[in-house]
Write a protein that holds these residues in place. Structure first.
Motif, PDB file in Angstrom:
ATOM      1  N   VAL A 254       0.822  -1.203   0.000  1.00 48.26           N
ATOM      2  CA  VAL A 254       0.000   0.000   0.000  1.00 48.26           C
ATOM      3  C   VAL A 254       0.862   1.261   0.000  1.00 48.26           C
ATOM      4  O   VAL A 254       0.433   2.313  -0.493  1.00 48.26           O
ATOM      5  N   ASP A 255       2.093   1.179   0.516  1.00 46.96           N
ATOM      6  CA  ASP A 255       2.973   2.358   0.550  1.00 46.96           C
ATOM      7  C   ASP A 255       3.236   2.875  -0.857  1.00 46.96           C
ATOM      8  O   ASP A 255       3.082   4.067  -1.140  1.00 46.96           O
ATOM      9  N   TRP A 256       3.670   1.964  -1.747  1.00 41.44           N
ATOM     10  CA  TRP A 256       3.997   2.435  -3.094  1.00 41.44           C
ATOM     11  C   TRP A 256       2.758   2.602  -3.970  1.00 41.44           C
ATOM     12  O   TRP A 256       2.767   3.402  -4.901  1.00 41.44           O
ATOM     13  N   LYS A 257       1.687   1.912  -3.663  1.00 38.01           N
ATOM     14  CA  LYS A 257       0.440   2.136  -4.406  1.00 38.01           C
ATOM     15  C   LYS A 257      -0.126   3.512  -4.082  1.00 38.01           C
ATOM     16  O   LYS A 257      -0.586   4.240  -4.974  1.00 38.01           O
ATOM     17  N   LEU A 258      -0.078   3.879  -2.816  1.00 41.85           N
ATOM     18  CA  LEU A 258      -0.550   5.197  -2.402  1.00 41.85           C
ATOM     19  C   LEU A 258       0.302   6.295  -3.023  1.00 41.85           C
ATOM     20  O   LEU A 258      -0.205   7.330  -3.457  1.00 41.85           O
ATOM     21  N   ALA A 259       1.613   6.071  -3.101  1.00 40.68           N
ATOM     22  CA  ALA A 259       2.541   7.091  -3.603  1.00 40.68           C
ATOM     23  C   ALA A 259       2.335   7.388  -5.082  1.00 40.68           C
ATOM     24  O   ALA A 259       2.720   8.451  -5.566  1.00 40.68           O
ATOM     25  N   THR A 260       1.745   6.454  -5.818  1.00 33.39           N
ATOM     26  CA  THR A 260       1.469   6.699  -7.232  1.00 33.39           C
ATOM     27  C   THR A 260       0.160   7.441  -7.454  1.00 33.39           C
ATOM     28  O   THR A 260      -0.182   7.779  -8.589  1.00 33.39           O
ATOM     29  N   GLY A 261      -0.592   7.676  -6.378  1.00 35.38           N
ATOM     30  CA  GLY A 261      -1.896   8.305  -6.492  1.00 35.38           C
ATOM     31  C   GLY A 261      -3.035   7.313  -6.557  1.00 35.38           C
ATOM     32  O   GLY A 261      -4.189   7.690  -6.759  1.00 35.38           O
ATOM     33  N   GLY A 262      -2.724   6.036  -6.322  1.00 34.84           N
ATOM     34  CA  GLY A 262      -3.736   5.003  -6.473  1.00 34.84           C
ATOM     35  C   GLY A 262      -4.867   5.061  -5.467  1.00 34.84           C
ATOM     36  O   GLY A 262      -5.925   4.468  -5.695  1.00 34.84           O
ATOM     37  N   LEU A 263      -4.669   5.766  -4.340  1.00 33.22           N
ATOM     38  CA  LEU A 263      -5.727   5.881  -3.334  1.00 33.22           C
ATOM     39  C   LEU A 263      -6.203   7.324  -3.182  1.00 33.22           C
ATOM     40  O   LEU A 263      -6.830   7.678  -2.195  1.00 33.22           O
ATOM     41  N   ASP A 264      -5.919   8.147  -4.190  1.00 34.06           N
ATOM     42  CA  ASP A 264      -6.244   9.562  -4.095  1.00 34.06           C
ATOM     43  C   ASP A 264      -7.747   9.809  -3.926  1.00 34.06           C
ATOM     44  O   ASP A 264      -8.155  10.781  -3.294  1.00 34.06           O
TER      45      ASP A 264
ATOM     46  N   VAL B  30      -9.830   8.219  -2.121  1.00 36.73           N
ATOM     47  CA  VAL B  30     -10.371   7.904  -0.794  1.00 36.73           C
ATOM     48  C   VAL B  30      -9.501   8.410   0.349  1.00 36.73           C
ATOM     49  O   VAL B  30      -9.909   8.320   1.507  1.00 36.73           O
ATOM     50  N   MET B  31      -8.304   8.929   0.050  1.00 29.95           N
ATOM     51  CA  MET B  31      -7.417   9.366   1.125  1.00 29.95           C
ATOM     52  C   MET B  31      -6.853  10.753   0.843  1.00 29.95           C
ATOM     53  O   MET B  31      -6.438  11.051  -0.278  1.00 29.95           O
ATOM     54  N   GLU B  32      -6.862  11.577   1.886  1.00 28.52           N
ATOM     55  CA  GLU B  32      -6.247  12.897   1.811  1.00 28.52           C
ATOM     56  C   GLU B  32      -4.732  12.733   1.925  1.00 28.52           C
ATOM     57  O   GLU B  32      -4.224  12.220   2.935  1.00 28.52           O
ATOM     58  N   VAL B  33      -3.993  13.160   0.898  1.00 28.97           N
ATOM     59  CA  VAL B  33      -2.538  13.049   0.887  1.00 28.97           C
ATOM     60  C   VAL B  33      -1.935  14.449   0.796  1.00 28.97           C
ATOM     61  O   VAL B  33      -2.361  15.266  -0.030  1.00 28.97           O
ATOM     62  N   ARG B  34      -0.958  14.718   1.651  1.00 30.64           N
ATOM     63  CA  ARG B  34      -0.297  16.019   1.657  1.00 30.64           C
ATOM     64  C   ARG B  34       1.192  15.831   1.438  1.00 30.64           C
ATOM     65  O   ARG B  34       1.752  14.804   1.807  1.00 30.64           O
ATOM     66  N   PHE B  35       1.823  16.839   0.847  1.00 28.62           N
ATOM     67  CA  PHE B  35       3.240  16.765   0.499  1.00 28.62           C
ATOM     68  C   PHE B  35       4.026  17.824   1.260  1.00 28.62           C
ATOM     69  O   PHE B  35       3.488  18.884   1.587  1.00 28.62           O
ATOM     70  N   PRO B  36       5.333  17.558   1.525  1.00 21.48           N
ATOM     71  CA  PRO B  36       6.055  16.338   1.167  1.00 21.48           C
ATOM     72  C   PRO B  36       5.498  15.131   1.922  1.00 21.48           C
ATOM     73  O   PRO B  36       5.191  15.227   3.113  1.00 21.48           O
ATOM     74  N   LEU B  37       5.377  14.024   1.219  1.00 23.06           N
ATOM     75  CA  LEU B  37       4.792  12.804   1.752  1.00 23.06           C
ATOM     76  C   LEU B  37       5.882  11.883   2.287  1.00 23.06           C
ATOM     77  O   LEU B  37       6.763  11.461   1.545  1.00 23.06           O
TER      78      LEU B  37
ATOM     79  N   LYS C 198      -3.022   7.725   9.977  1.00 23.58           N
ATOM     80  CA  LYS C 198      -3.727   8.892  10.515  1.00 23.58           C
ATOM     81  C   LYS C 198      -4.880   9.293   9.590  1.00 23.58           C
ATOM     82  O   LYS C 198      -5.148   8.656   8.578  1.00 23.58           O
ATOM     83  N   ASP C 199      -5.569  10.385   9.943  1.00 22.08           N
ATOM     84  CA  ASP C 199      -6.718  10.832   9.153  1.00 22.08           C
ATOM     85  C   ASP C 199      -6.305  11.368   7.796  1.00 22.08           C
ATOM     86  O   ASP C 199      -7.114  11.417   6.878  1.00 22.08           O
ATOM     87  N   TRP C 200      -5.071  11.816   7.676  1.00 20.88           N
ATOM     88  CA  TRP C 200      -4.531  12.159   6.367  1.00 20.88           C
ATOM     89  C   TRP C 200      -3.134  11.549   6.280  1.00 20.88           C
ATOM     90  O   TRP C 200      -2.535  11.195   7.286  1.00 20.88           O
ATOM     91  N   VAL C 201      -2.624  11.449   5.069  1.00 23.02           N
ATOM     92  CA  VAL C 201      -1.352  10.759   4.847  1.00 23.02           C
ATOM     93  C   VAL C 201      -0.267  11.797   4.563  1.00 23.02           C
ATOM     94  O   VAL C 201      -0.329  12.510   3.570  1.00 23.02           O
ATOM     95  N   GLN C 202       0.709  11.877   5.449  1.00 25.07           N
ATOM     96  CA  GLN C 202       1.857  12.766   5.227  1.00 25.07           C
ATOM     97  C   GLN C 202       3.042  12.383   6.094  1.00 25.07           C
ATOM     98  O   GLN C 202       4.156  12.231   5.597  1.00 25.07           O
ATOM     99  N   GLN C 203       2.831  12.211   7.392  1.00 27.47           N
ATOM    100  CA  GLN C 203       3.936  12.006   8.328  1.00 27.47           C
ATOM    101  C   GLN C 203       3.995  10.530   8.730  1.00 27.47           C
ATOM    102  O   GLN C 203       3.445  10.125   9.749  1.00 27.47           O
ATOM    103  N   GLY C 204       4.673   9.741   7.882  1.00 28.91           N
ATOM    104  CA  GLY C 204       4.732   8.307   8.099  1.00 28.91           C
ATOM    105  C   GLY C 204       5.988   7.846   8.807  1.00 28.91           C
ATOM    106  O   GLY C 204       6.768   8.637   9.357  1.00 28.91           O
TER     107      GLY C 204
END
Length: 303
Positions: free
Chosen positions: A42-52, A54-61, A93-99
């Motif tokens: 899921v880490d690299w799938k999310l990084a390609t935008g594959g879960l955009d 359904v998930m709030e993603v913020r950068f730098p990720l 977390k509720d959004w994806v950024q600080q992993g």
């Protein structure tokens, strides 16, 4: 602090080791000095935008949801843990950024449990997401002592946890896998069955099957429904199973479930095979290994 990050959606080639601010520690949170962070697809799938969608993603990720480390700071209303505690967790977390691909990460106490004493840092980091996914799937279909449970992809990252957990619950495990993984499955306590064409015929020779969990997708859930009541079939890879009366499982962070898994590990009933442990700076190589599909067990970053 140092962290592996993406400036925008991208691939392994776009991962960079950069300086980012230390995480803030909010109410009911602790700050963790990361010892190891596990790689999940899921880490690299999310990084390609594959879960955009359904998930709030913020950068730098900074990717990574699986962590093992030492509590360095305790926020207010976080009395479940103390500075110096060794913990592990699935820290979505509720959004994806600080992993977790970082020197430090903050996490809510509800996502964490005390690290199993029987596992080293790399092994502990490999448990949370895959282990909880397997555990929740088995609970959803009510697997218990005396049941015969069919586990699809039983030698995989999630399936190997599911196999061990089901055996610990007192179930008989029928596990599908390639021939090269049959001895491995036997070592985990399962009875292996080759997947692929003719699977249904091979399963008929097994005898009664009470429940089934699908950790691979494809037609695994449909094959299971030939043998098992729909309410005792779960899949993590085929959402359509719900329309047929089964369960689609998406795991959520749960410290109590993690504590159950820690007890299994400390009782000698759950272990983790770490295929590769690489330093944080080699996260791109870790992703490529994960994407190759040729590893058995977990790939882990050490910090």
């Amino acid at each position: 602090m140092k962290a592996i990050a993406l400036r925008e959606y991208g691939s392994a080639d776009d991962l960079r080791l950069i300086d980012v601010p230390d995480p803030k520690v909010g109410p009911a949170e602790v700050l963790i000095r990361v010892k190891a962070a596990a790689i999940n697809p899921v880490d690299w799938k999310l990084a390609t935008g594959g879960l955009d969608a359904v998930m709030e993603v913020r950068f730098p990720l900074v990717p990574g949801w699986d962590v093992a480390g030492v509590v360095e700071q305790v926020g207010f209303d976080a009395g479940e843990f103390a500075v110096g505690d060794e913990v592990f967790g699935y820290i979505r977390k509720d959004w994806v950024q600080q992993g977790a691909y970082a020197e430090l990460v903050s996490a809510n106490v509800r996502m964490l449990a005390k690290k199993p004493r029987a596992l080293d840092w790399a092994q502990a980091a490999g448990v949370p997401l895959a282990g909880q996914t397997a555990y929740r799937s088995l609970k959803r279909v009510g697997v218990g002592a005396g049941d015969t449970v069919l586990i699809h992809a039983a030698a995989g990252g999630v399936g190997s946890f599911g196999t061990q957990i089901a055996v610990a619950l007192g179930a008989r495990v029928i596990g599908t896998a390639s021939e090269r993984n049959h001895d491995y499955l036997r070592s985990l306590g399962a009875e292996p069955v080759a997947y692929g064409d003719g699977l249904a015929d091979r399963l008929r020779a097994v005898g009664g099957i009470d429940a089934a969990v699908d950790f691979v997708g494809g037609d695994a859930a449909d094959v299971s429904l030939e043998f098992v009541s729909p309410d005792r079939v779960a899949s993590i890879a085929n959402a359509e199973v719900e329309s047929k009366g089964g369960h689609y499982v998406w795991v959520r962070p749960d410290g109590d479930e993690l504590a159950d898994l820690a007890r299994l590990a400390d009782d000698g009933k759950l272990t983790v095979h770490v295929d590769r442990a690489l330093p944080l700076a080699e996260a791109a190589e870790a992703w490529r290994l994960s994407q190759s599909g040729r590893t058995r067990g977990k790939i882990v970053l050490t910090v």
